[in-house]
Design a protein around this motif. Structure first.
Motif, PDB file in Angstrom:
ATOM      1  N   MET A 316      39.644  52.863  48.430  1.00  0.00           N
ATOM      2  CA  MET A 316      38.686  52.600  49.505  1.00  0.00           C
ATOM      3  C   MET A 316      39.363  51.950  50.701  1.00  0.00           C
ATOM      4  N   PRO A 317      38.826  52.150  51.906  1.00  0.00           N
ATOM      5  CA  PRO A 317      39.320  51.396  53.064  1.00  0.00           C
ATOM      6  C   PRO A 317      39.049  49.906  52.882  1.00  0.00           C
ATOM      7  N   GLY A 318      39.761  49.102  53.631  1.00  0.00           N
ATOM      8  CA  GLY A 318      39.723  47.659  53.424  1.00  0.00           C
ATOM      9  C   GLY A 318      38.340  47.043  53.445  1.00  0.00           C
ATOM     10  N   TRP A 319      37.522  47.375  54.455  1.00  0.00           N
ATOM     11  CA  TRP A 319      36.203  46.741  54.579  1.00  0.00           C
ATOM     12  C   TRP A 319      35.292  47.127  53.425  1.00  0.00           C
ATOM     13  N   LEU A 320      35.383  48.411  52.992  1.00  0.00           N
ATOM     14  CA  LEU A 320      34.555  48.848  51.872  1.00  0.00           C
ATOM     15  C   LEU A 320      35.044  48.234  50.565  1.00  0.00           C
ATOM     16  N   ALA A 321      36.361  48.106  50.425  1.00  0.00           N
ATOM     17  CA  ALA A 321      36.914  47.490  49.220  1.00  0.00           C
ATOM     18  C   ALA A 321      36.439  46.047  49.089  1.00  0.00           C
ATOM     19  N   VAL A 322      36.402  45.327  50.200  1.00  0.00           N
ATOM     20  CA  VAL A 322      35.927  43.942  50.172  1.00  0.00           C
ATOM     21  C   VAL A 322      34.470  43.880  49.741  1.00  0.00           C
ATOM     22  N   THR A 323      33.661  44.759  50.277  1.00  0.00           N
ATOM     23  CA  THR A 323      32.230  44.771  49.933  1.00  0.00           C
ATOM     24  C   THR A 323      32.015  45.066  48.455  1.00  0.00           C
ATOM     25  N   VAL A 324      32.666  46.109  47.964  1.00  0.00           N
ATOM     26  CA  VAL A 324      32.487  46.502  46.565  1.00  0.00           C
ATOM     27  C   VAL A 324      33.054  45.440  45.633  1.00  0.00           C
ATOM     28  N   MET A 325      34.203  44.878  45.975  1.00  0.00           N
ATOM     29  CA  MET A 325      34.785  43.844  45.123  1.00  0.00           C
ATOM     30  C   MET A 325      33.920  42.592  45.086  1.00  0.00           C
ATOM     31  N   THR A 326      33.256  42.294  46.190  1.00  0.00           N
ATOM     32  CA  THR A 326      32.353  41.141  46.192  1.00  0.00           C
ATOM     33  C   THR A 326      31.238  41.339  45.170  1.00  0.00           C
ATOM     34  N   PHE A 327      30.665  42.540  45.160  1.00  0.00           N
ATOM     35  CA  PHE A 327      29.654  42.842  44.145  1.00  0.00           C
ATOM     36  C   PHE A 327      30.258  42.790  42.744  1.00  0.00           C
ATOM     37  N   GLY A 328      31.482  43.296  42.600  1.00  0.00           N
ATOM     38  CA  GLY A 328      32.141  43.268  41.299  1.00  0.00           C
ATOM     39  C   GLY A 328      32.371  41.854  40.803  1.00  0.00           C
ATOM     40  N   VAL A 329      32.816  40.976  41.698  1.00  0.00           N
ATOM     41  CA  VAL A 329      33.038  39.571  41.336  1.00  0.00           C
ATOM     42  C   VAL A 329      31.720  38.907  40.942  1.00  0.00           C
ATOM     43  N   ALA A 330      30.648  39.215  41.687  1.00  0.00           N
ATOM     44  CA  ALA A 330      29.345  38.622  41.385  1.00  0.00           C
ATOM     45  C   ALA A 330      28.844  39.062  40.008  1.00  0.00           C
ATOM     46  N   VAL A 331      28.963  40.361  39.719  1.00  0.00           N
ATOM     47  CA  VAL A 331      28.515  40.861  38.415  1.00  0.00           C
ATOM     48  C   VAL A 331      29.377  40.273  37.298  1.00  0.00           C
ATOM     49  N   HIS A 332      30.684  40.209  37.525  1.00  0.00           N
ATOM     50  CA  HIS A 332      31.580  39.603  36.532  1.00  0.00           C
ATOM     51  C   HIS A 332      31.192  38.152  36.278  1.00  0.00           C
ATOM     52  N   THR A 333      30.826  37.438  37.325  1.00  0.00           N
ATOM     53  CA  THR A 333      30.439  36.040  37.174  1.00  0.00           C
ATOM     54  C   THR A 333      29.151  35.896  36.367  1.00  0.00           C
ATOM     55  N   VAL A 334      28.226  36.823  36.542  1.00  0.00           N
ATOM     56  CA  VAL A 334      27.020  36.812  35.715  1.00  0.00           C
ATOM     57  C   VAL A 334      27.398  36.937  34.239  1.00  0.00           C
ATOM     58  N   GLY A 335      28.331  37.845  33.951  1.00  0.00           N
ATOM     59  CA  GLY A 335      28.820  37.958  32.583  1.00  0.00           C
ATOM     60  C   GLY A 335      29.467  36.678  32.104  1.00  0.00           C
ATOM     61  N   GLU A 336      30.204  36.018  32.982  1.00  0.00           N
ATOM     62  CA  GLU A 336      30.832  34.742  32.634  1.00  0.00           C
ATOM     63  C   GLU A 336      29.787  33.680  32.303  1.00  0.00           C
ATOM     64  N   LEU A 337      28.708  33.639  33.073  1.00  0.00           N
ATOM     65  CA  LEU A 337      27.633  32.678  32.813  1.00  0.00           C
ATOM     66  C   LEU A 337      27.023  32.904  31.430  1.00  0.00           C
ATOM     67  N   TRP A 338      26.741  34.163  31.098  1.00  0.00           N
ATOM     68  CA  TRP A 338      26.159  34.473  29.786  1.00  0.00           C
ATOM     69  C   TRP A 338      27.154  34.188  28.671  1.00  0.00           C
ATOM     70  N   HIS A 339      28.412  34.562  28.883  1.00  0.00           N
ATOM     71  CA  HIS A 339      29.415  34.321  27.843  1.00  0.00           C
ATOM     72  C   HIS A 339      29.579  32.833  27.574  1.00  0.00           C
ATOM     73  N   THR A 340      29.651  32.043  28.626  1.00  0.00           N
ATOM     74  CA  THR A 340      29.817  30.605  28.454  1.00  0.00           C
ATOM     75  C   THR A 340      28.636  29.992  27.710  1.00  0.00           C
TER      76      THR A 340
END
Length: 422
Positions: A316-340
């Motif tokens: 992906m181009p840089g701006w789109l990569a940042v947007t998608v990765m932000t969503f990815g980090v947020a979803v990953h963090t939700v998993g981290e909250l449940w796992h913890t």
């Protein structure tokens, strides 16, 4: 003739203030332990964010030697959790935890005098031994003072620790920017002082008398508890997710995407903010073993989705990569909250009260081994292999999450009635 009075409307209390106030423990041991946690993690955050730079830029050790020494220390540190946890169960967790804090303060201060590789290895090993011992002896304190809503209190402590670690890392950034020996030494001394301050706060806690051991109970019961060991293995595998955002993602951003490098810091900030704000809420209702097993299952699915989003950014181009990765980090963090939330519930729910320290030591051992192995596993799969590796790692998390409820049911069936009570 009576005069007409005009009532002045009283504004309703601020809802966000009431919510925040409700999360703060009442006066007493719970608040003391929370304050001690903040001070401890503030100092640890300062040091962890700058440790490698201190040893390479200030002490003058080659990076390869620093990595080797820290790896040795991580493995050596794993030896302390179970025996010290058992000692805390039998001699009182407050006193043992105090001792580990004093040792950590002394070994941290000793780093200021390290100039050779072998002296560095010796001191950092002692530091890691005290760190693991402190984690094991702290478990019975949390259980003893957690009160009736232990799950919420554990979540609150994690939010406090996360916030403190973030503040410490920000403070370390100023010293790293200066890049002088005096600045790095200030971080080391500051961390040592934080341990002393934490110990002073812990002295305000009352002593917890050891819980009587049931008749015919063996000494090393945690190591003989097969269901708990199985839960620990699954939790350790799932625990490698903690290295995804701090190890794999930065290398992925730099080597495989067009995203700007400053997004590395943004990703950590998003993760930290979400954990600090949502850990207590995410832990609500996860106060039984079945609920914890289901939380582990949900976390595995969240990790797969989050890692799939991150994997998709390589083209992906840089701006789109940042947007998608932000969503990815947020979803990953939700998993981290449940796992913890699920992990902490199982660590306490499946452990008998009289052996909480020993069981916590087993959990510390599993987590430590996962942290040692995680960089190599994630480096091979996510960084070297690329997108397929991210998906494979996410699939492993899903498999572990699906297995968790089954293993948890096994653990529940083998608990004595008195051991399952928290």
């Amino acid at each position: 003739m009576p005069t007409e009075t005009t009532s002045i409307p009283i504004p309703p209390p601020n809802r966000s203030w009431l919510v925040a106030r409700a999360l703060i423990p009442d006066h007493g041991p719970r608040r003391v332990l929370a304050f001690a946690t903040f001070v401890n993690m503030l100092g640890s955050g300062i040091f962890m964010a700058s440790a490698v730079l201190f040893f390479t830029r200030s002490v003058g050790l080659p990076l390869a030697q620093v990595a080797l020494g820290m790896g040795i220390a991580a493995l050596v540190g794993l030896l302390a959790g179970i025996p010290i946890g058992h000692l805390a169960d039998r001699r009182g967790p407050r006193e043992i935890y105090l001792l580990t804090l004093i040792i950590r303060a002394a070994t941290m201060a000793a780093l200021a005098f390290v100039h050779t590789f072998w002296l560095f290895v010796a001191v950092i090993c002692l530091t890691q031994l005290a760190h693991s011992a402190g984690g094991a002896s702290r478990g019975p304190l949390v259980r003893g003072f957690g009160g009736t809503n232990l799950a919420q209190y554990r979540a609150y402590l994690r939010s406090v620790a996360n916030l403190a670690g973030c503040c410490g890392a920000l403070a370390a950034g100023a010293a790293v920017q200066l890049d002088t020996r005096a600045a790095y030494l200030a971080l080391v001394v500051g961390n040592a002082i934080s341990f002393v301050a934490c110990a002073a706060i812990i002295t305000r806690l009352p002593s917890l008398p050891p819980i009587p051991v049931p008749h015919l109970t063996g000494r090393w019961i945690a190591l003989k508890d097969k269901p708990y060991m199985a839960v620990t293995v699954l939790d350790a595998i799932m625990g490698t997710q903690g290295q995804v955002l701090v190890f794999a993602l930065p290398l992925w951003i730099i080597l495989q995407t067009d995203a700007p490098r400053w997004f590395i810091g943004v990703a950590v900030l998003v993760n930290t903010a979400l954990v600090a704000a949502l850990q207590v809420r995410a832990s609500r209702g996860i106060d039984t073993s079945p609920a914890a097993g289901r939380a582990m299952r949900r976390s595995g699915l969240a990790f797969l989705v989050g890692m799939a989003l991150i994997a998709a950014t390589s083209t992906m181009p840089g701006w789109l990569a940042v947007t998608v990765m932000t969503f990815g980090v947020a979803v990953h963090t939700v998993g981290e909250l449940w796992h913890t939330a699920g992990s902490l519930e199982l660590q306490f729910r499946l452990a008998p009260p009289h052996a909480q320290g020993q069981y916590t030591g087993v959990s510390v051992l599993g987590t430590g081994l996962a942290n040692v192995a995680a960089p190599s596993i994630l480096g091979l799969l996510c960084v070297a292999w690329g997108a397929p590796g991210w998906l494979l790692m996410g699939g492993i998390f899903v498999a572990v999450g699906l297995a968790a409820p089954v293993v948890v049911r096994w653990g529940e069936r083998t608990r004595p009635d008195t051991a399952a009570a928290v």
